[in-house]
Motif scaffolding. Structure first.
Motif, PDB file in Angstrom:
ATOM      1  N   ALA A  27       3.249   6.953   6.478  1.00 39.30           N
ATOM      2  CA  ALA A  27       2.585   5.754   5.953  1.00 39.30           C
ATOM      3  C   ALA A  27       2.064   5.962   4.541  1.00 39.30           C
ATOM      4  O   ALA A  27       2.050   5.026   3.729  1.00 39.30           O
ATOM      5  N   ARG A  28       1.679   7.201   4.227  1.00 40.79           N
ATOM      6  CA  ARG A  28       1.020   7.458   2.939  1.00 40.79           C
ATOM      7  C   ARG A  28       1.889   8.184   1.922  1.00 40.79           C
ATOM      8  O   ARG A  28       1.577   8.182   0.729  1.00 40.79           O
ATOM      9  N   GLN A  29       3.003   8.801   2.389  1.00 41.77           N
ATOM     10  CA  GLN A  29       3.750   9.648   1.470  1.00 41.77           C
ATOM     11  C   GLN A  29       5.245   9.351   1.385  1.00 41.77           C
ATOM     12  O   GLN A  29       5.896   9.785   0.438  1.00 41.77           O
ATOM     13  N   ASP A  30       5.812   8.646   2.349  1.00 43.04           N
ATOM     14  CA  ASP A  30       7.269   8.484   2.419  1.00 43.04           C
ATOM     15  C   ASP A  30       7.675   7.031   2.184  1.00 43.04           C
ATOM     16  O   ASP A  30       7.650   6.204   3.094  1.00 43.04           O
ATOM     17  N   SER A  31       8.078   6.729   0.971  1.00 46.55           N
ATOM     18  CA  SER A  31       8.433   5.341   0.616  1.00 46.55           C
ATOM     19  C   SER A  31       9.710   4.874   1.309  1.00 46.55           C
ATOM     20  O   SER A  31       9.995   3.674   1.337  1.00 46.55           O
ATOM     21  N   ASN A  32      10.480   5.793   1.885  1.00 51.84           N
ATOM     22  CA  ASN A  32      11.711   5.413   2.594  1.00 51.84           C
ATOM     23  C   ASN A  32      11.485   5.194   4.085  1.00 51.84           C
ATOM     24  O   ASN A  32      12.415   4.827   4.805  1.00 51.84           O
ATOM     25  N   THR A  68       1.903   1.189   6.247  1.00 52.13           N
ATOM     26  CA  THR A  68       1.362   0.573   7.466  1.00 52.13           C
ATOM     27  C   THR A  68      -0.101   0.994   7.636  1.00 52.13           C
ATOM     28  O   THR A  68      -0.534   2.029   7.125  1.00 52.13           O
ATOM     29  N   THR A  69      -0.858   0.185   8.367  1.00 51.79           N
ATOM     30  CA  THR A  69      -2.272   0.451   8.640  1.00 51.79           C
ATOM     31  C   THR A  69      -2.414   0.856  10.097  1.00 51.79           C
ATOM     32  O   THR A  69      -2.144   0.056  11.003  1.00 51.79           O
ATOM     33  N   ASN A  70      -2.847   2.082  10.330  1.00 51.57           N
ATOM     34  CA  ASN A  70      -2.841   2.646  11.685  1.00 51.57           C
ATOM     35  C   ASN A  70      -4.177   3.326  11.993  1.00 51.57           C
ATOM     36  O   ASN A  70      -4.807   3.908  11.106  1.00 51.57           O
ATOM     37  N   TYR A  71      -4.569   3.280  13.260  1.00 51.73           N
ATOM     38  CA  TYR A  71      -5.817   3.898  13.689  1.00 51.73           C
ATOM     39  C   TYR A  71      -5.616   4.706  14.963  1.00 51.73           C
ATOM     40  O   TYR A  71      -4.784   4.357  15.797  1.00 51.73           O
TER      41      TYR A  71
END
Length: 416
Positions: A70-75, A81-84
């Motif tokens: 979600a934070r590092q892989d643009s592919n 995405t927003t995840n908890y």
């Protein structure tokens, strides 16, 4: 690579090597999640498993991979995405947040208690993509105004606010009426949506033989005493004590030798949330219950708690090296039988059995209350990685346990 040293953190570390089955499961959940993020309706994935079957380890790795993507892989389909990650247990939440403080892809704010997240999302008028729920059997299934939860069911409310919900569930860890769950009650909710299930069966926490684990389960699930297997002490330090103080002294020695060894007990002794100390007394044994833990360190890892008796509320979800377990007054043996009984009038955890509007059948309520008491003992039985020591308050049960131990070819512990 970040060094993971703390034992509880090490257990849940995303660096922990998975078995091939666990690796396959993580990949399957990620594939399921990626597919259903594209849909206009929510989906659920349920992982079933008894205590010690690696559920939390799987979720920890799953969430780390999800957040890294979600934070590092643009592919990745998970990019931005927003995840908890949710867990309704303050002591376990401390461990996850400690892990998050060491890894760049995980933020402490990613980990929350369900009520906090539900209320925050409503305040901001927002929804999320993925909710991963550890210890889902602890989710509230009725309103709890004391904890600011005003809806009827936490799982229902989380599903309303997320595209995909992944949970782990153990029916034998249901301990309170306000968190009443059965597989049927759970599926009544999850089956309304696209869903998938997986069942974990292999025990990872305890070094105990499968036969001893089965003996524990027969004790708590069937209310029955059976002969101890001759494998009860194979590569595992299992003992029965006739003296609680002698057991305590043995646990203190274990704690000095290798650490993380504690005395635990079921309810049935004085206990009130009034800030004072309440003692468990068994002959020459006298120790106070666990106190509320205001620190960021889990109760089991505070050095001073070797001088307290742990409850299900401080040890559930944690590994201990050795446990000395007191089977309290609510559980006794029926004379002239090998069956156990649960004495509800001797149970002192009054918070566990708060009334529910959706339960009116007195016989069903009694069955559920007895089940929860045995569930609490099952939780205690499965904490010790290297050893479990037992002492029973009921004289007949204590005598029978000692007999079973010697008949299996073992010697009762002697005073040092």
């Amino acid at each position: 690579m970040t060094q993971i040293d703390n034992m509880a953190v090490k257990k849940l570390s995303p660096f922990k090597k998975l078995t091939s089955e666990q690796e396959h499961l993580v990949n399957d959940v990620l594939h399921f999640t990626a597919h259903h993020l594209q849909e206009d309706y929510p989906a659920t994935y349920t992982i079933f498993g008894d205590a010690g079957t690696g559920k939390s380890v799987i979720l920890s790795q799953l969430f780390d991979r999800l957040q890294k993507a979600a934070r590092q892989d643009s592919n990745s389909p998970f990019y931005h995405t927003t995840n908890y990650f949710l867990v309704n247990h303050p002591e376990i939440l401390k461990v996850y947040r400690e892990i998050a403080g060491r890894l760049p892809e995980l933020y402490k704010k990613d980990f929350a208690r369900p009520t906090s997240l539900i209320n925050q999302l409503d305040k901001r008028h927002e929804k999320i993509d993925v909710a991963i729920i550890d210890e889902a059997h602890l989710l509230l299934s009725k309103p709890d105004h004391y904890n600011n939860f005003y809806h009827n069911n936490q799982l229902v409310e989380i599903i309303k606010r997320a595209k995909v919900v992944v949970i782990v569930f153990d029916q034998y860890q249901v301990l309170r009426m306000k968190s009443l769950w059965t597989p049927g009650r759970l599926r009544k909710i999850t089956n309304q949506y696209p869903h998938r299930e997986y069942h974990l069966t292999k025990m990872f926490r305890m070094n105990a033989s499968p036969e001893l684990v089965k003996w524990f389960n027969t004790f708590t699930n069937d209310y029955r005493l059976t002969p101890l297997p001759t494998t009860a002490r194979n590569h595992y330090d299992f003992r029965i004590y006739n003296d609680a103080e002698q057991m305590r002294q043995a646990i203190v020695r274990r704690n000095k030798a290798i650490g993380l060894s504690r005395i635990l007990s079921t309810s049935g002794y004085p206990s009130t949330l009034d800030g004072g100390k309440h003692y468990i007394k068994e002959g020459r044994f006298k120790m106070p219950w666990d106190q509320y833990n205001y620190t960021a360190t889990p109760w089991a890892e505070l050095p001073q708690t070797i001088n307290e008796v742990g409850s299900i509320y401080t040890c559930q979800g944690f590994d201990l090296n050795y446990t000395g377990i007191i089977i309290g007054p609510p559980i006794s043996q029926i004379p002239a039988t090998n069956h156990l009984q649960v004495n509800l009038d001797k149970y002192t955890d009054t918070e566990a059995f708060k009334k529910r509007a959706d339960l009116t059948d007195p016989q069903m309520i009694t069955r559920l209350e007895k089940r929860m008491i045995m569930n609490s003992l099952n939780v205690l039985f499965k904490r010790g990685v290297y050893g479990t020591y037992l002492y029973a308050h009921d004289p007949l049960l204590r005598h029978t346990l000692c007999q079973l131990f010697t008949r299996a070819g073992f010697h009762l512990p002697k005073e040092d």
